[in-house]
Design a protein around this motif. Sequence first.
Motif, PDB file in Angstrom:
ATOM      1  N   GLU A  63     -13.816  34.592  20.590  1.00 56.53           N
ATOM      2  CA  GLU A  63     -14.866  34.817  21.582  1.00 56.53           C
ATOM      3  C   GLU A  63     -14.540  34.137  22.901  1.00 56.53           C
ATOM      4  OE1 GLU A  63     -18.545  33.590  19.942  1.00 56.53           O
ATOM      5  OE2 GLU A  63     -18.652  35.189  18.434  1.00 56.53           O
ATOM      6  N   ALA A  64     -13.999  32.924  22.825  1.00 57.78           N
ATOM      7  CA  ALA A  64     -13.603  32.213  24.049  1.00 57.78           C
ATOM      8  C   ALA A  64     -12.479  32.951  24.765  1.00 57.78           C
ATOM      9  CB  ALA A  64     -13.186  30.786  23.712  1.00 57.78           C
ATOM     10  N   LEU A  65     -11.525  33.479  24.001  1.00 59.31           N
ATOM     11  CA  LEU A  65     -10.429  34.227  24.615  1.00 59.31           C
ATOM     12  C   LEU A  65     -10.926  35.539  25.225  1.00 59.31           C
ATOM     13  CD1 LEU A  65      -7.574  33.675  21.991  1.00 59.31           C
ATOM     14  CD2 LEU A  65      -7.898  32.534  24.192  1.00 59.31           C
ATOM     15  N   LEU A  66     -11.923  36.176  24.579  1.00 60.51           N
ATOM     16  CA  LEU A  66     -12.509  37.382  25.160  1.00 60.51           C
ATOM     17  C   LEU A  66     -13.163  37.088  26.505  1.00 60.51           C
ATOM     18  CD1 LEU A  66     -14.096  39.274  22.115  1.00 60.51           C
ATOM     19  CD2 LEU A  66     -12.331  40.142  23.649  1.00 60.51           C
ATOM     20  N   ARG A  67     -13.833  35.957  26.594  1.00 61.72           N
ATOM     21  CA  ARG A  67     -14.439  35.577  27.883  1.00 61.72           C
ATOM     22  C   ARG A  67     -13.358  35.355  28.938  1.00 61.72           C
ATOM     23  NH1 ARG A  67     -17.952  32.560  24.452  1.00 61.72           N
ATOM     24  NH2 ARG A  67     -16.679  30.684  24.766  1.00 61.72           N
ATOM     25  N   ASP A  68     -12.243  34.713  28.537  1.00 70.03           N
ATOM     26  CA  ASP A  68     -11.139  34.515  29.486  1.00 70.03           C
ATOM     27  C   ASP A  68     -10.555  35.851  29.933  1.00 70.03           C
ATOM     28  OD1 ASP A  68     -11.505  31.813  29.216  1.00 70.03           O
ATOM     29  OD2 ASP A  68      -9.860  31.520  27.776  1.00 70.03           O
ATOM     30  N   ALA A  69     -10.428  36.801  28.987  1.00 65.30           N
ATOM     31  CA  ALA A  69      -9.887  38.119  29.346  1.00 65.30           C
ATOM     32  C   ALA A  69     -10.805  38.828  30.335  1.00 65.30           C
ATOM     33  CB  ALA A  69      -9.694  38.953  28.081  1.00 65.30           C
ATOM     34  N   LYS A  70     -12.124  38.733  30.127  1.00 64.74           N
ATOM     35  CA  LYS A  70     -13.062  39.345  31.064  1.00 64.74           C
ATOM     36  C   LYS A  70     -12.992  38.690  32.439  1.00 64.74           C
ATOM     37  CE  LYS A  70     -16.341  40.931  27.543  1.00 64.74           C
ATOM     38  NZ  LYS A  70     -17.723  40.838  27.017  1.00 64.74           N
ATOM     39  N   GLU A  71     -12.785  37.366  32.470  1.00 61.26           N
ATOM     40  CA  GLU A  71     -12.644  36.685  33.762  1.00 61.26           C
ATOM     41  C   GLU A  71     -11.407  37.172  34.506  1.00 61.26           C
ATOM     42  OE1 GLU A  71     -12.656  32.523  33.108  1.00 61.26           O
ATOM     43  OE2 GLU A  71     -14.772  32.420  32.491  1.00 61.26           O
ATOM     44  N   ILE A  72     -10.304  37.367  33.764  1.00 58.59           N
ATOM     45  CA  ILE A  72      -9.093  37.885  34.414  1.00 58.59           C
ATOM     46  C   ILE A  72      -9.346  39.293  34.957  1.00 58.59           C
ATOM     47  CG2 ILE A  72      -6.720  38.631  33.980  1.00 58.59           C
ATOM     48  CD1 ILE A  72      -6.454  36.335  32.006  1.00 58.59           C
ATOM     49  N   GLY A  73     -10.058  40.122  34.165  1.00 58.29           N
ATOM     50  CA  GLY A  73     -10.407  41.456  34.656  1.00 58.29           C
ATOM     51  C   GLY A  73     -11.271  41.405  35.898  1.00 58.29           C
ATOM     52  N   ASP A  74     -12.234  40.481  35.932  1.00 63.28           N
ATOM     53  CA  ASP A  74     -13.089  40.327  37.116  1.00 63.28           C
ATOM     54  C   ASP A  74     -12.279  39.883  38.329  1.00 63.28           C
ATOM     55  OD1 ASP A  74     -15.298  41.084  35.658  1.00 63.28           O
ATOM     56  OD2 ASP A  74     -15.888  39.023  35.168  1.00 63.28           O
ATOM     57  N   GLU A  75     -11.313  38.973  38.107  1.00 63.97           N
ATOM     58  CA  GLU A  75     -10.469  38.507  39.213  1.00 63.97           C
ATOM     59  C   GLU A  75      -9.627  39.652  39.775  1.00 63.97           C
ATOM     60  OE1 GLU A  75     -10.057  35.512  40.800  1.00 63.97           O
ATOM     61  OE2 GLU A  75     -11.905  34.907  39.788  1.00 63.97           O
ATOM     62  N   PHE A  76      -9.121  40.489  38.880  1.00 61.02           N
ATOM     63  CA  PHE A  76      -8.318  41.623  39.343  1.00 61.02           C
ATOM     64  C   PHE A  76      -9.161  42.583  40.170  1.00 61.02           C
ATOM     65  CE2 PHE A  76      -6.616  45.917  38.808  1.00 61.02           C
ATOM     66  CZ  PHE A  76      -5.321  45.729  39.256  1.00 61.02           C
ATOM     67  N   LEU A  77     -10.392  42.860  39.733  1.00 64.49           N
ATOM     68  CA  LEU A  77     -11.268  43.743  40.500  1.00 64.49           C
ATOM     69  C   LEU A  77     -11.634  43.131  41.845  1.00 64.49           C
ATOM     70  CD1 LEU A  77     -13.655  45.091  37.710  1.00 64.49           C
ATOM     71  CD2 LEU A  77     -11.658  46.198  38.704  1.00 64.49           C
ATOM     72  N   ALA A  78     -11.832  41.806  41.859  1.00 66.17           N
ATOM     73  CA  ALA A  78     -12.123  41.136  43.133  1.00 66.17           C
ATOM     74  C   ALA A  78     -10.938  41.250  44.083  1.00 66.17           C
ATOM     75  CB  ALA A  78     -12.474  39.673  42.877  1.00 66.17           C
ATOM     76  N   LEU A  79      -9.723  41.140  43.544  1.00 71.32           N
ATOM     77  CA  LEU A  79      -8.532  41.285  44.386  1.00 71.32           C
ATOM     78  C   LEU A  79      -8.417  42.712  44.924  1.00 71.32           C
ATOM     79  CD1 LEU A  79      -5.925  40.062  45.510  1.00 71.32           C
ATOM     80  CD2 LEU A  79      -4.784  40.713  43.376  1.00 71.32           C
ATOM     81  N   GLU A  80      -8.735  43.699  44.084  1.00 75.18           N
ATOM     82  CA  GLU A  80      -8.679  45.090  44.558  1.00 75.18           C
ATOM     83  C   GLU A  80      -9.716  45.337  45.655  1.00 75.18           C
ATOM     84  OE1 GLU A  80     -10.134  48.551  42.189  1.00 75.18           O
ATOM     85  OE2 GLU A  80      -8.005  49.076  42.211  1.00 75.18           O
ATOM     86  N   LYS A  81     -10.903  44.775  45.497  1.00 78.07           N
ATOM     87  CA  LYS A  81     -11.919  44.911  46.535  1.00 78.07           C
ATOM     88  C   LYS A  81     -11.458  44.246  47.827  1.00 78.07           C
ATOM     89  CE  LYS A  81     -16.782  43.998  47.523  1.00 78.07           C
ATOM     90  NZ  LYS A  81     -18.045  43.433  47.007  1.00 78.07           N
ATOM     91  N   TYR A  82     -10.798  43.104  47.710  1.00 75.94           N
ATOM     92  CA  TYR A  82     -10.244  42.408  48.877  1.00 75.94           C
ATOM     93  C   TYR A  82      -9.243  43.311  49.600  1.00 75.94           C
ATOM     94  CZ  TYR A  82      -7.056  39.168  51.270  1.00 75.94           C
ATOM     95  OH  TYR A  82      -6.245  38.540  52.187  1.00 75.94           O
TER      96      TYR A  82
END
Length: 745
Positions: A112-131
């Motif tokens: 579960e902790a690793l799933l949260r980390d994976a979602k954070e990485i996905g969110d960071e990638f989307l933030a970079l694409e928006k940038y």
Amino acid sequence: MKFGKYLLEQQRPEWRAQYLDYKGLKDEIKEAAEETRKLDNPSLSYSPRTTSLTVQRRAAMRDSAEERFFRKLEAEVHKINKFCQGQTRSLEQRLQKLQERAAVAEGGREKEALLRDAKEIGDEFLALEKYVNLNYMGFHKILKKHDKMLPHTPCRQFYISHLHNQPWVQGNYSELMVVLSGVFSQLRGDQLAEAQGGSAQAFNRSTTKYWVRTSDVSTVKRIIIENMPVFVFNKENYSGDAQLVNSVYFDNDSLELYHGRLDKKPGAIALRIRWYGPGEPKLCFIERKTHRESWKGEKSVKERFTLPEPKVVPYLEGEYTLEQFKDDLRAKGKSEDDIAKAAKLFAEIYQQIDSKQLKPFIRTQYMRSAFQMGHDRTVSFTLDTNLCMIKENPEGHPSCAIAGRWYRDPTLPIHRTEITRFPHAILEIKLALPEGQQPPEWVRDLMDSGLITEVHKSSKFIHGTAVLFPDMVQAVPYWIDDESIRASILASAPEARQIAANSRDALAISMADNKPRRRQAPEPRHPLLGAAPTLRLMRTVTMGGPLAPRQQDGGGLLGMLGLGATDEAIPQRLEPKTFLASERTFLAWMHMAITLGSIAAALLAFAAGSKKAKSPMHTASAYMVEIIALVLLPLAVFIVFYAMLVFLWRNSQIALKQAAYIDDRRGPLLLAGLVVSALTAIFLVSCVDLYDAYAQPGANANSLDAWASLSGLANSSASVEAPMNLLPQALALPLVLGGAGGAAQ
């Protein structure tokens, strides 16, 4: 909203210093424009063809504002490129560590902790694409402003090409999505289904197609890979998370297959030859799609078999026979059942090609990403990006049939009118669920997120044929006039006929405008498009961020009656008879209202005429006629008002071409309830009057008096000249006989 303000509102606070300095660049443009205005004639400051190293220009400056603008512009490009590369390296390192930890994770809490980390990485990638998208749009805006305020030194066209080749714009990070998908799949513990073989394959499933803005593609991918892995069928043909797909569709000169698929005729077919991966085709899939009527309980079917590329042309020309095909399948070790199915499809498709005189007509080309649990097709997704449609027979060159080919020669150039590029991605959600079973909750959330727009019966083949062959089609799909794809259609518009400079029309136009005659390139006009778009399917640009669900219009009388706006507006084909059906429904309601109103008006008129001579039989029931009329008349007026309201609402919904419910679900129940209430009220009043009649003495005597009055009326030879008070007595007779007559007052 001004873009400068929009950029400030959309910025990520911790990255604020890394965004494009839009205000600083705009100030440099204003200063350069002010310097230009101080010149007597700005155009004299720039020599269009020649220059001299020893001639001093009037406006020559060592450090002009425009020079500072270009230096700052280039510095901003390098700043953004450096920041993107740093963020990408950081994400790759984090993802690699996460992948290593996921491989050895065992406990539920750890996963579960690793799933949260994976979602954070996905969110960071989307933030970079928006940038990236915000800055890319900012460069477009600032260059457009430069050319507008400094028209003598335009630079937008050149600099956009330079900008488009930058690594932070052209970067392909789809490999990150594949790795992230694998991590999610590993942490979920997905069990992948095994492949099911067969020479001829058929699929029965429901497919819904959606348009996705390019800026929302990564967001949609992230939502899908959190719940379903990327499906890679053949790694040799994949680039990142997608593979190139080419499909050559067949049709004849009358566009029989196009019009059949557009009209959704029962049994309408689409024939295509498809291959996967870049380069020349090697293994080809001969496919046939057959439309069936879903309301009859039938499902559309896609069937296909494979052929090596060298045998495609002999098959189309009838030289590769059915027996040779069967022998080749036996040599591959196929079962007799598979051979029989494939042979049947082989013969049917060839017969259709020969009888209908089908030929290669149009090609669709795109990058396809697939998402599903191995070979389990219960729930699957395909996402097509970089979609374009191309004429298979080149203009000004020999056709495929003459050249002895079944697909376009790749060495020939493609003219602007031979290709159309679709501006959106296309998402297909394919469900093969048992009857009555709902899709998973996360799939329904994606459908309602606003990131995807359902386009009813969307088709790449239909769209490409309509856009590239406007002079041959007899009907077009409804989405052609959508504003979001208008620019892509205009880019493929046929060449406009230019008016010669010495022609009579050009002379008349120039004299009317008092301007010298000159050749001007006319604006592109496509035969299928009007002066302005009439359809808006897509919602506002989101820059990759999720949208709030669509709000329902539940206010007012329409909301209470269940006639508010629906969640989804899915435009569809409009039949003229739909308006006529709406009008017939309105007239049926009006007929009922007029009937009730006429009865009420007649009763009131009758009651008014009998007021001068009240019968002694009437007590409480003396005003029964007025009570009935006053109950029915307001009901008739309400029905008229309600019918008009529903008629106007339904016509507005039909005009929007929305595939939504336009039936009135609550109105008939409400009006039926009002009619029942009115009749119940009349019945209760009659019951009360009946009870009062039995409770008072003299009811029987009044009954005998009533019979005597009627007998006198019947025996009278001058019945036409009978007093006016006899008719009310006759009408009240059933009430009297039933005990409803009151005592004489």
